[in-house]
Motif scaffolding. Structure first.
Motif, PDB file in Angstrom:
ATOM      1  N   GLU A 107       0.831  -1.206   0.000  1.00  0.00           N
ATOM      2  CA  GLU A 107       0.000   0.000   0.000  1.00  0.00           C
ATOM      3  C   GLU A 107       0.868   1.259   0.000  1.00  0.00           C
ATOM      4  OE1 GLU A 107      -3.976  -1.647   2.334  1.00  0.00           O
ATOM      5  OE2 GLU A 107      -2.166  -1.157   3.477  1.00  0.00           O
ATOM      6  N   ALA A 108       1.939   1.232   0.776  1.00  0.00           N
ATOM      7  CA  ALA A 108       2.842   2.387   0.817  1.00  0.00           C
ATOM      8  C   ALA A 108       3.514   2.595  -0.533  1.00  0.00           C
ATOM      9  CB  ALA A 108       3.888   2.185   1.911  1.00  0.00           C
ATOM     10  N   ASN A 109       3.909   1.511  -1.183  1.00  0.00           N
ATOM     11  CA  ASN A 109       4.563   1.610  -2.493  1.00  0.00           C
ATOM     12  C   ASN A 109       3.605   2.121  -3.561  1.00  0.00           C
ATOM     13  OD1 ASN A 109       7.028   0.712  -1.531  1.00  0.00           O
ATOM     14  ND2 ASN A 109       6.625  -1.435  -2.032  1.00  0.00           N
ATOM     15  N   ILE A 110       2.342   1.731  -3.466  1.00  0.00           N
ATOM     16  CA  ILE A 110       1.347   2.235  -4.416  1.00  0.00           C
ATOM     17  C   ILE A 110       1.187   3.741  -4.247  1.00  0.00           C
ATOM     18  CG2 ILE A 110      -1.094   2.177  -5.064  1.00  0.00           C
ATOM     19  CD1 ILE A 110      -1.100  -0.776  -4.057  1.00  0.00           C
ATOM     20  N   THR A 111       1.017   4.156  -3.018  1.00  0.00           N
ATOM     21  CA  THR A 111       0.777   5.573  -2.730  1.00  0.00           C
ATOM     22  C   THR A 111       1.967   6.442  -3.105  1.00  0.00           C
ATOM     23  OG1 THR A 111      -0.682   4.933  -0.899  1.00  0.00           O
ATOM     24  CG2 THR A 111       0.124   7.199  -0.924  1.00  0.00           C
ATOM     25  N   SER A 112       3.172   5.939  -2.863  1.00  0.00           N
ATOM     26  CA  SER A 112       4.380   6.735  -3.125  1.00  0.00           C
ATOM     27  C   SER A 112       4.820   6.694  -4.581  1.00  0.00           C
ATOM     28  CB  SER A 112       5.527   6.232  -2.244  1.00  0.00           C
ATOM     29  OG  SER A 112       5.927   4.922  -2.646  1.00  0.00           O
ATOM     30  N   GLY A 113       4.238   5.797  -5.368  1.00  0.00           N
ATOM     31  CA  GLY A 113       4.647   5.669  -6.760  1.00  0.00           C
ATOM     32  C   GLY A 113       5.894   4.830  -6.945  1.00  0.00           C
ATOM     33  N   ALA A 114       6.209   3.990  -5.958  1.00  0.00           N
ATOM     34  CA  ALA A 114       7.420   3.171  -6.040  1.00  0.00           C
ATOM     35  C   ALA A 114       7.326   2.099  -7.117  1.00  0.00           C
ATOM     36  CB  ALA A 114       7.703   2.528  -4.683  1.00  0.00           C
ATOM     37  N   TYR A 115       6.108   1.655  -7.427  1.00  0.00           N
ATOM     38  CA  TYR A 115       5.948   0.656  -8.485  1.00  0.00           C
ATOM     39  C   TYR A 115       6.017   1.351  -9.839  1.00  0.00           C
ATOM     40  CZ  TYR A 115       4.397  -2.600  -4.856  1.00  0.00           C
ATOM     41  OH  TYR A 115       4.325  -3.399  -3.742  1.00  0.00           O
ATOM     42  N   GLU A 116       6.938   0.919 -10.668  1.00  0.00           N
ATOM     43  CA  GLU A 116       7.163   1.555 -11.964  1.00  0.00           C
ATOM     44  C   GLU A 116       5.970   1.392 -12.893  1.00  0.00           C
ATOM     45  OE1 GLU A 116      10.436   1.313 -15.635  1.00  0.00           O
ATOM     46  OE2 GLU A 116      10.617   0.020 -13.870  1.00  0.00           O
ATOM     47  N   ASN A 117       5.270   0.276 -12.759  1.00  0.00           N
ATOM     48  CA  ASN A 117       4.137  -0.020 -13.632  1.00  0.00           C
ATOM     49  C   ASN A 117       3.264  -1.072 -12.953  1.00  0.00           C
ATOM     50  OD1 ASN A 117       5.686  -2.400 -13.972  1.00  0.00           O
ATOM     51  ND2 ASN A 117       6.717  -1.503 -15.758  1.00  0.00           N
ATOM     52  N   ASN A 118       2.199  -1.475 -13.623  1.00  0.00           N
ATOM     53  CA  ASN A 118       1.309  -2.481 -13.054  1.00  0.00           C
ATOM     54  C   ASN A 118       2.011  -3.820 -12.910  1.00  0.00           C
ATOM     55  OD1 ASN A 118      -1.716  -3.238 -12.473  1.00  0.00           O
ATOM     56  ND2 ASN A 118      -0.937  -4.843 -13.809  1.00  0.00           N
ATOM     57  N   TYR A 119       2.934  -4.111 -13.830  1.00  0.00           N
ATOM     58  CA  TYR A 119       3.661  -5.374 -13.781  1.00  0.00           C
ATOM     59  C   TYR A 119       4.443  -5.500 -12.476  1.00  0.00           C
ATOM     60  CZ  TYR A 119       6.602  -9.259 -15.327  1.00  0.00           C
ATOM     61  OH  TYR A 119       7.239 -10.472 -15.428  1.00  0.00           O
ATOM     62  N   ALA A 120       5.076  -4.425 -12.050  1.00  0.00           N
ATOM     63  CA  ALA A 120       5.846  -4.453 -10.800  1.00  0.00           C
ATOM     64  C   ALA A 120       4.932  -4.714  -9.605  1.00  0.00           C
ATOM     65  CB  ALA A 120       6.594  -3.138 -10.623  1.00  0.00           C
ATOM     66  N   PHE A 121       3.734  -4.149  -9.632  1.00  0.00           N
ATOM     67  CA  PHE A 121       2.769  -4.368  -8.553  1.00  0.00           C
ATOM     68  C   PHE A 121       2.297  -5.821  -8.540  1.00  0.00           C
ATOM     69  CE2 PHE A 121      -1.911  -4.348  -7.615  1.00  0.00           C
ATOM     70  CZ  PHE A 121      -1.792  -4.304  -6.229  1.00  0.00           C
ATOM     71  N   ASP A 122       1.907  -6.331  -9.712  1.00  0.00           N
ATOM     72  CA  ASP A 122       1.462  -7.726  -9.785  1.00  0.00           C
ATOM     73  C   ASP A 122       2.585  -8.689  -9.400  1.00  0.00           C
ATOM     74  OD1 ASP A 122      -1.197  -7.534 -10.395  1.00  0.00           O
ATOM     75  OD2 ASP A 122      -0.933  -7.637 -12.559  1.00  0.00           O
ATOM     76  N   LYS A 123       3.803  -8.332  -9.762  1.00  0.00           N
ATOM     77  CA  LYS A 123       4.949  -9.167  -9.404  1.00  0.00           C
ATOM     78  C   LYS A 123       5.092  -9.265  -7.889  1.00  0.00           C
ATOM     79  CE  LYS A 123       9.976  -9.517 -10.037  1.00  0.00           C
ATOM     80  NZ  LYS A 123      11.166  -8.917 -10.707  1.00  0.00           N
ATOM     81  N   ALA A 124       4.885  -8.162  -7.199  1.00  0.00           N
ATOM     82  CA  ALA A 124       4.986  -8.165  -5.738  1.00  0.00           C
ATOM     83  C   ALA A 124       3.947  -9.099  -5.122  1.00  0.00           C
ATOM     84  CB  ALA A 124       4.819  -6.747  -5.200  1.00  0.00           C
ATOM     85  N   ILE A 125       2.728  -9.088  -5.664  1.00  0.00           N
ATOM     86  CA  ILE A 125       1.685  -9.978  -5.141  1.00  0.00           C
ATOM     87  C   ILE A 125       2.032 -11.432  -5.429  1.00  0.00           C
ATOM     88  CG2 ILE A 125      -0.747 -10.620  -5.240  1.00  0.00           C
ATOM     89  CD1 ILE A 125      -1.401  -7.777  -6.049  1.00  0.00           C
ATOM     90  N   HIS A 126       2.427 -11.707  -6.671  1.00  0.00           N
ATOM     91  CA  HIS A 126       2.745 -13.085  -7.046  1.00  0.00           C
ATOM     92  C   HIS A 126       3.911 -13.617  -6.224  1.00  0.00           C
ATOM     93  CE1 HIS A 126       4.490 -16.313  -9.639  1.00  0.00           C
ATOM     94  NE2 HIS A 126       3.219 -16.648  -9.684  1.00  0.00           N
ATOM     95  N   ASN A 127       4.914 -12.784  -5.990  1.00  0.00           N
ATOM     96  CA  ASN A 127       6.055 -13.216  -5.184  1.00  0.00           C
ATOM     97  C   ASN A 127       5.644 -13.508  -3.746  1.00  0.00           C
ATOM     98  OD1 ASN A 127       7.702 -12.992  -7.386  1.00  0.00           O
ATOM     99  ND2 ASN A 127       8.730 -11.118  -6.724  1.00  0.00           N
ATOM    100  N   LEU A 128       4.707 -12.716  -3.216  1.00  0.00           N
ATOM    101  CA  LEU A 128       4.201 -12.971  -1.867  1.00  0.00           C
ATOM    102  C   LEU A 128       3.559 -14.351  -1.797  1.00  0.00           C
ATOM    103  CD1 LEU A 128       3.208 -12.316   1.013  1.00  0.00           C
ATOM    104  CD2 LEU A 128       1.258 -11.130  -0.045  1.00  0.00           C
ATOM    105  N   PHE A 129       2.662 -14.643  -2.712  1.00  0.00           N
ATOM    106  CA  PHE A 129       2.007 -15.948  -2.716  1.00  0.00           C
ATOM    107  C   PHE A 129       3.022 -17.063  -2.950  1.00  0.00           C
ATOM    108  CE2 PHE A 129      -1.739 -13.482  -2.749  1.00  0.00           C
ATOM    109  CZ  PHE A 129      -2.835 -14.303  -2.526  1.00  0.00           C
ATOM    110  N   GLY A 130       4.028 -16.798  -3.787  1.00  0.00           N
ATOM    111  CA  GLY A 130       5.036 -17.810  -4.076  1.00  0.00           C
ATOM    112  C   GLY A 130       5.844 -18.213  -2.861  1.00  0.00           C
ATOM    113  N   LEU A 131       6.016 -17.307  -1.911  1.00  0.00           N
ATOM    114  CA  LEU A 131       6.792 -17.620  -0.712  1.00  0.00           C
ATOM    115  C   LEU A 131       6.134 -18.704   0.131  1.00  0.00           C
ATOM    116  CD1 LEU A 131       7.896 -14.042   0.444  1.00  0.00           C
ATOM    117  CD2 LEU A 131       9.329 -15.809  -0.603  1.00  0.00           C
ATOM    118  N   TYR A 132       4.823 -18.880  -0.014  1.00  0.00           N
ATOM    119  CA  TYR A 132       4.133 -19.897   0.778  1.00  0.00           C
ATOM    120  C   TYR A 132       4.352 -21.310   0.238  1.00  0.00           C
ATOM    121  CZ  TYR A 132       1.830 -16.129   3.302  1.00  0.00           C
ATOM    122  OH  TYR A 132       1.583 -15.030   4.085  1.00  0.00           O
TER     123      TYR A 132
END
Length: 704
Positions: A107-132
């Protein structure tokens, strides 16, 4: 004087058209759609071109924040999240996950604009699920994983004999088959085996909890009865990494990646980056309304959510199992020559082979229909095939059986349990589970209109502690505080009640003697066995049958028979929203902590594990976090890659013959079998002798 206005207008129109065409051609997603259109979606395109479309999609901040908010509501149902805060089992090599902190960081990265594009955001979610590392805990956004990327170089790990250290080889694929090719020494300058072990732990797509199973998933193998190329050669996440293979003969090859459309995705559904986001990444209003409409006509049953009402059929309940339809119409009977199946389900879910006059091989590829097979009558057909296989071997006086569950990803839980009861008749098996307590679950159970129409039929459960009934839902729900979280009470199935209320009842299992003695059963696995396969295998291991695993990392260590997905129920996000709607109706919208239909398009692969599974004798942590090595471990050979019979023969020889296995768990100091007896240890600890100790040290065993 002749006017030039018409010519000028024509030039302006032509310039505008060229400008629009240039703009369209500059749009990466438009170019990708055009390339797929040329081949009508049949051929692959350049991987970098496909990837350029995904990275061109800008981040839509409001949608992204809403996605994280929705994820919070669905993930409250994930049963094992607390155990990842401090992973309790070092052998699994899992990464610690602080779920709340990770979502807050997003949420902080979305608000601050840290994600370069939608792909970077989706990658963060997918990586989170992948850790399980759990095939029940999956998030595959269509915006992030719409393509299958392939490099044309599938690889295998093979040894000269099944008891030697393996090496990596390229698999040569021909129109009429394949063969093991040249040895691969290095990948991108790194030792090939080290590169793959690193990939198994760092790449987000391997979804097995055990590192050896994750390693096997990178290689050519089988999954639910289908040959797979392995994640090294075919994956849905493109890393844009140039891969160079260096062969033992001194040559090298730089791999070229291509991209093809996944599943039912149609490139005609978009013609620009904007339309790709609207039509592929997000669910439309009509799609969401259709999901809700389907919920109106859904009966909420244990194993599935079929449309319409199911009519209970008692016609087979009192018949002998030999009269189940599978033993006639659902069975293809053939000769006894190996490798031709003696018996086989039409779609290949079960196959029986007669290896010789002493040993049969039962291959259970899955507990769910394969190759587009219908679910209608499948329960009876599958159960009948297990019965027919046992009877076929008994009729030939074959006393030993190898049950191969390699690559079995699960299916209907009741079929796994029914198969167990057929091999161990007259004995009760222990299937215990609990759920993570959360406010949405409590509201659905306590305020729901008809919980008995769901998987949570209170009458179908008993307390695991004393096998008594729950007096009400409050007693079932608890919550019980343990391990840093809150859970429902651990419960076991009331099998009598479950069978009595089932819409597809099965005939009772015969009460005769056990068809095969425990010591005459081999459970064979690649470690890639999970979900219902884990439930099935757990019961067999509890009986003390011989367990053999194949492949895994090139290390002198033990390996688990069941390498992952040990939770006992998967729920998709739509399942959760559907059950909430079915139980609470219109008032579901009054609870802001209960999720609605997910607005992100995920190809239907967004899910969580609902239930932890528990072992009767060891309830300090769920089965997923108990490391249970197999009794024997073998490596694949060249011959096994092209002839599966060689694998079965090696397993039988390791257990019942004179062959020494690659690594015998019974020699491991401190390893205890299911009866609690110490199964090994001696002068050289986990090792058989001084030579074995030295050999293990030389070959990378770091646990001396």
């Amino acid at each position: 004087m002749k006017s030039n206005m018409g010519k000028t207008a024509l030039l302006l129109v032509s310039s505008l058209a060229l400008s629009l065409q240039a703009t369209t051609n500059d749009d990466p997603c438009a170019v990708v759609a055009s390339e797929f259109a040329k081949s009508q979606g049949a051929d692959a395109i350049d991987a970098n071109l496909a990837q350029s479309c995904l990275t061109a999609i800008p981040l839509h901040k409001d949608d992204a924040l809403d996605t994280v908010a929705q994820l919070r509501l669905f993930l409250q149902f994930y049963s094992a999240q607390t155990y990842f805060a401090h992973p309790p089992t070092p052998q699994l090599e899992l990464t610690a996950v602080d779920l709340n902190a990770t979502l807050e960081a997003m949420e902080a990265n979305i608000t601050s604009g840290a994600y370069e594009n939608n792909y970077a955001f989706d990658k963060a979610i997918h990586n989170l699920f992948g850790l399980y590392r759990d095939g029940h805990v999956v998030y595959e956004s269509a915006c992030y994983m719409p393509f299958m990327f392939e490099n044309g170089h599938p690889i295998v790990s093979v040894a000269n004999t099944s008891t030697e250290m393996p090496s990596i080889h390229h698999l040569e694929v021909f129109s009429d088959g394949f063969t093991v090719g040249e040895k691969v020494d290095k990948i991108n300058g790194m030792d090939a085996k080290d590169y793959l072990m690193k990939m198994a732990n760092e790449h987000p797509e391997p979804y097995w909890v055990d590192p050896d199973a994750r390693y096997n998933q990178l290689l050519v193998g089988t999954s639910n009865g289908q040959t797979t190329k392995g994640l090294f050669a075919a994956r849905s996440v493109y890393t844009e990494e140039t891969l160079t293979l260096t062969y033992a003969n001194g040559t090298s090859a730089e791999l070229t990646w291509s991209a093809s459309l996944r599943g039912s995705l149609d490139a005609s559904s978009w013609d620009s980056t904007d339309s790709f986001y609207t039509n592929v990444c997000r669910r439309s209003k009509d799609e969401i309304e259709k999901v809700y409409a389907d919920m109106q006509n859904t009966e909420l049953t244990q194993n599935t959510m079929p449309s319409g009402l199911s009519i209970r059929d008692d016609s087979v309940k009192n018949k002998p199992r030999s009269e189940l339809p599978a033993s006639v119409a659902g069975l293809v009977r053939r000769g006894d020559a190996v490798p031709t199946p003696a018996l086989q389900m039409v779609n290949g879910e079960i196959m029986l082979y007669v290896m010789n006059d002493q040993v049969g091989v039962l291959v259970i590829n899955t507990f769910t229909p394969m190759n587009g097979g219908s679910e209608d009558g499948f329960v009876h057909e599958f159960s009948g095939n297990i019965t027919a296989a046992i009877e076929h071997l008994s009729s030939k006086n074959i006393k030993r059986i190898v049950i191969d569950v390699s690559g079995n990803g699960g299916g209907f839980v009741r079929l796994g349990r029914d198969a167990v009861r057929q091999f161990f008749p007259g004995e009760s098996t222990y299937f215990a589970s609990n759920m993570r307590w959360n406010p949405a679950l409590a509201t659905m159970m306590l305020d729901g209109s008809d919980t008995n129409a769901t998987y949570w039929d209170l009458g179908q459960y008993k307390k695991a502690s004393d096998n008594s009934d729950f007096k009400d839902w409050n007693e079932f729900l608890g919550p019980v505080s343990r391990d840093g979280d809150y859970f429902t009470v651990i419960a076991v199935d009331d099998t009598v009640e479950v069978e009595a209320e089932d819409n597809e009842p099965l005939p009772p299992v015969y009460k005769g003697p056990q068809p095969f003695a425990d010591e005459d059963i081999i459970l064979l696995s690649s470690g890639m066995c999970g979900s219902t396969c884990a439930v099935f295998s757990e019961a067999f291991e509890n009986h003390g049958v011989k367990t053999v695993t194949m492949g895994g990392r090139p290390l002198a260590k033990t390996m688990q028979t069941v390498g992952g997905i040990k939770g006992s129920q998967v729920l998709t996000f739509d399942d959760i929203a559907g059950w909430a709607w079915g139980l609470l109706g219109d008032k579901v919208t009054t609870f802001d902590y209960i999720p609605a239909v997910f607005t992100v398009n995920t190809f239907g692969t967004a899910s969580v594990n609902l239930r932890n599974s528990w072992r009767k004798a060891d309830q300090d942590r769920p089965i997923e976090f108990l490391y249970t090595p197999s009794m024997y471990r073998l490596m694949y050979t060249d011959e096994m890659v092209v002839n599966v019979t060689a694998k079965w023969e090696a397993a039988a020889d390791a257990v019942w013959g004179d062959n020494q296995d690659f690594y015998d768990a019974n020699s491991v100091s401190g390893y205890a079998d299911r009866s609690g007896k110490d199964a090994g240890g001696g002068k050289f600890g986990r090792f058989k002798n001084l030579g074995h100790l030295i050999w293990s040290k030389v070959n990378g065993n770091d646990e001396l």
